[in-house]
Design an enzyme around this catalytic site. Structure first.
Site, PDB file in Angstrom:
ATOM      1  N   HIS A 318       1.130  -0.901   0.513  1.00  0.00           N
ATOM      2  CA  HIS A 318      -0.473   0.170   0.122  1.00  0.00           C
ATOM      3  C   HIS A 318       0.540   1.495   0.201  1.00  0.00           C
ATOM      4  O   HIS A 318       1.711   1.491   0.187  1.00  0.00           O
ATOM      5  CB  HIS A 318      -0.701  -0.256   1.474  1.00  0.00           C
ATOM      6  CG  HIS A 318      -2.089   0.896   1.069  1.00  0.00           C
ATOM      7  ND1 HIS A 318      -2.482   2.516   1.292  1.00  0.00           N
ATOM      8  CD2 HIS A 318      -3.599   1.075   0.606  1.00  0.00           C
ATOM      9  CE1 HIS A 318      -3.380   3.147   1.239  1.00  0.00           C
ATOM     10  NE2 HIS A 318      -3.956   1.450   1.022  1.00  0.00           N
ATOM     11  N   ASP A 375      -7.903  -5.293  -0.157  1.00  0.00           N
ATOM     12  CA  ASP A 375      -8.452  -5.899  -1.741  1.00  0.00           C
ATOM     13  C   ASP A 375      -8.050  -7.532  -2.010  1.00  0.00           C
ATOM     14  O   ASP A 375      -8.449  -8.752  -1.866  1.00  0.00           O
ATOM     15  CB  ASP A 375      -7.639  -6.149  -2.367  1.00  0.00           C
ATOM     16  CG  ASP A 375      -8.439  -3.917  -2.867  1.00  0.00           C
ATOM     17  OD1 ASP A 375      -7.647  -3.276  -3.093  1.00  0.00           O
ATOM     18  OD2 ASP A 375      -9.058  -3.818  -3.451  1.00  0.00           O
TER      19      ASP A 375
END
Ligand code: SDX
Length: 441
Positions: A318, A375
């Site tokens: 991320h 996700d």
């Protein structure tokens, strides 16, 4: 509520930052955020030095101040309007969180009832829009349909173009939050050749969506309250995430005073990318590939570490979180609960957990602070709910709609907002001239 005094150590920062270049020195103001994060205000940099800052992908650049969502990537903190995501996930509903993000406070009973009523009233599509689906092939990707249909809402509700009209924007906001479900469900029904199921006013937001997705005229559809609850949870967790790629896109498009439908249609396109919201779909393909390979996740962890393999552990890493994504933690627990309800637990969950463990014990991932993100586990739950893989990013979009709206609204209502127009450093040809065709090599 008392405004927070910046902590002591930030007071010094409120003086200035100093920029030195050749024999010049420039003092720049330092802005201090609610949680002490600091930013150097370079608003006058070019006027005072003739220079611009260069920061590809905005890795070090705040494009705006915002009061909507707070993220702390090092500590894995996420708060909507100051409320920790863990509390909202446990106690709230998606409609209530949508109101919180868009209007800035938890709604009173009356405000919540009025907002819910508006969502109920605006759930149907114009019948002419329903005919748009006749033109799509059954194989059309639902994200393409979603973006096109959201943009087309501006043709059926042109009052949305009056972006400064508060009344009109209230209706536009309710239409968008509500119709995202209907557009998504209709695209699923189109893909499987089943009749469209209209929204029902006696169902809650998520129950209505599930009914439009999975009920058929031939028999009653029993809504499972547990499933409705899980869907609420997933939509809450996706509802906002400050200046991510798709939200920044919504702000960029909206900064030209483009209407909300057009701005969100652009955000949907940005979300589609596999590095962003499209990752949830890619995670499932990756887990399926690991299952089919039968060789266990280790091989894929090694592949992800090999630079020129082009393979990445989708759902990992991320830009902001250099710690475990707090949303992934919550989704992982929810996935376990959903699996317990299933007659046939999905083997992909165990593969995902083994993959996570292998990666988090590997120095490559540890050094780069690569953890599971939102996700990584969400697709496992969507699959358990019967949602097809190519609809996973559509689910992300339905959840992110209140966040996109909140940021568009915050920007549009800010009197200091100017059109986003970044500068560049030109590295092309120096002055040259036209060469007639017969004189070219
Ligand atoms: C979302 O911004 C948001 O808030 C987004 C989001 C939201 O709610 O809106 O949180 C939603 O988009 C989550 C992210 C979903 N995407 C993925 O899961 C795709 C896989 N992850 C990545 O490709 C990547 O981690 C990004 C895109 C998420 C972040 O990329 P960055 O910040 O540009 O970092 P990078 O690509 O420069 O990676 C840094 C290093 C590189 O290695 P080195 O060059 O240092 O040797 O880490 C490596 C990368 O190769 N790396 C990975 C990896 N992610 C980064 N290596 C293997 N697998 C991965 N998943």
């Amino acid at each position: 509520m008392l405004a927070r005094e910046p902590q002591e150590e930030n007071v010094a920062d409120q003086a200035k930052a100093e920029l030195k270049f050749n024999d010049k020195s420039l003092e720049l103001p330092v802005v201090v955020g609610t949680e002490g994060e600091r930013g150097i205000d370079i608003g006058k940099l070019r006027a005072q030095t003739g220079m611009v800052s260069l920061d590809p992908a905005y890795m070090n650049t705040a494009s705006t101040k915002s009061a909507i969502t707070f993220l702390d990537g090092e500590r894995g903190i996420l708060r909507y309007r100051g409320i920790p995501i863990e509390e909202l996930a446990e106690k709230s509903t998606f409609v209530e969180v949508a109101y919180l993000l868009i209007y800035g406070h938890l709604p009173s009973k009356q405000e919540l009832s009025k907002f819910s009523e508006a969502l109920t009233r605006h759930s149907m599509l114009h019948e002419d829009m329903k005919r748009f689906y006749d033109g799509y092939p059954g194989t059309a990707h639902p994200m393409a349909i979603l973006s096109a249909m959201v943009l087309s809402l501006s043709s059926f509700y042109p009052q949305a173009l009056d972006v400064k009209n508060h009344e009109e924007q209230e209706a536009t906001i309710a239409r968008l939050v509500s119709k995202m479900r209907t557009i998504a469900a209709f695209s699923y029904k189109k893909s499987i050749g089943q009749p469209f199921v209209y929204p029902r006013n006696n169902l809650s937001y998520c129950a209505n969506f599930l009914n439009m997705m999975f009920s058929v005229p031939a028999e009653p559809y029993d809504l499972d309250e547990e499933i409705v609850k899980v869907l609420n949870l997933l939509l809450i967790l996706h509802a906002d995430h400050e200046q991510n790629c798709s939200t920044s896109t919504v702000r960029q498009v909206g900064s030209s005073q483009a209407n909300l439908f057009a701005s969100v249609a652009a955000g949907i396109c940005a979300l589609w990318g596999p590095l962003h919201g499209g990752a949830n779909e890619e995670v499932l393909s990756m887990l399926e590939a690991i299952r089919a390979d039968g060789g266990g996740p280790k091989k894929f962890v090694e592949l992800a570490k090999t630079k020129d393999s082009g393979f990445r552990l989708m759902g990992f890493g991320h830009r902001v979180y250099k710690n475990y994504d707090p949303r992934a933690k919550i989704i992982k627990v929810a996935a376990d609960k959903v699996m317990k309800k299933m007659k046939q637990p999905d083997p992909l969950l165990d593969i995902a957990k083994t993959l996570e463990e292998a990666a988090l014990n590997d120095s490559y991932f540890v050094e780069r602070k690569l953890y599971p993100n939102v996700d990584f586990y969400s697709g496992i739950i969507y699959r358990a709910l019967g949602i097809p893989t190519n609809m996973f990013t559509v689910m992300f979009a339905i959840g992110r709609t209140p966040g996109w709206i909140a940021h568009w609204k915050e920007m549009t209502e800010d009197p200091t907002t100017k059109i986003f127009r970044p500068r560049q450093i030109y590295t092309g040809s120096a002055l040259t001239h036209y060469v007639p065709l017969d004189q070219r090599a």
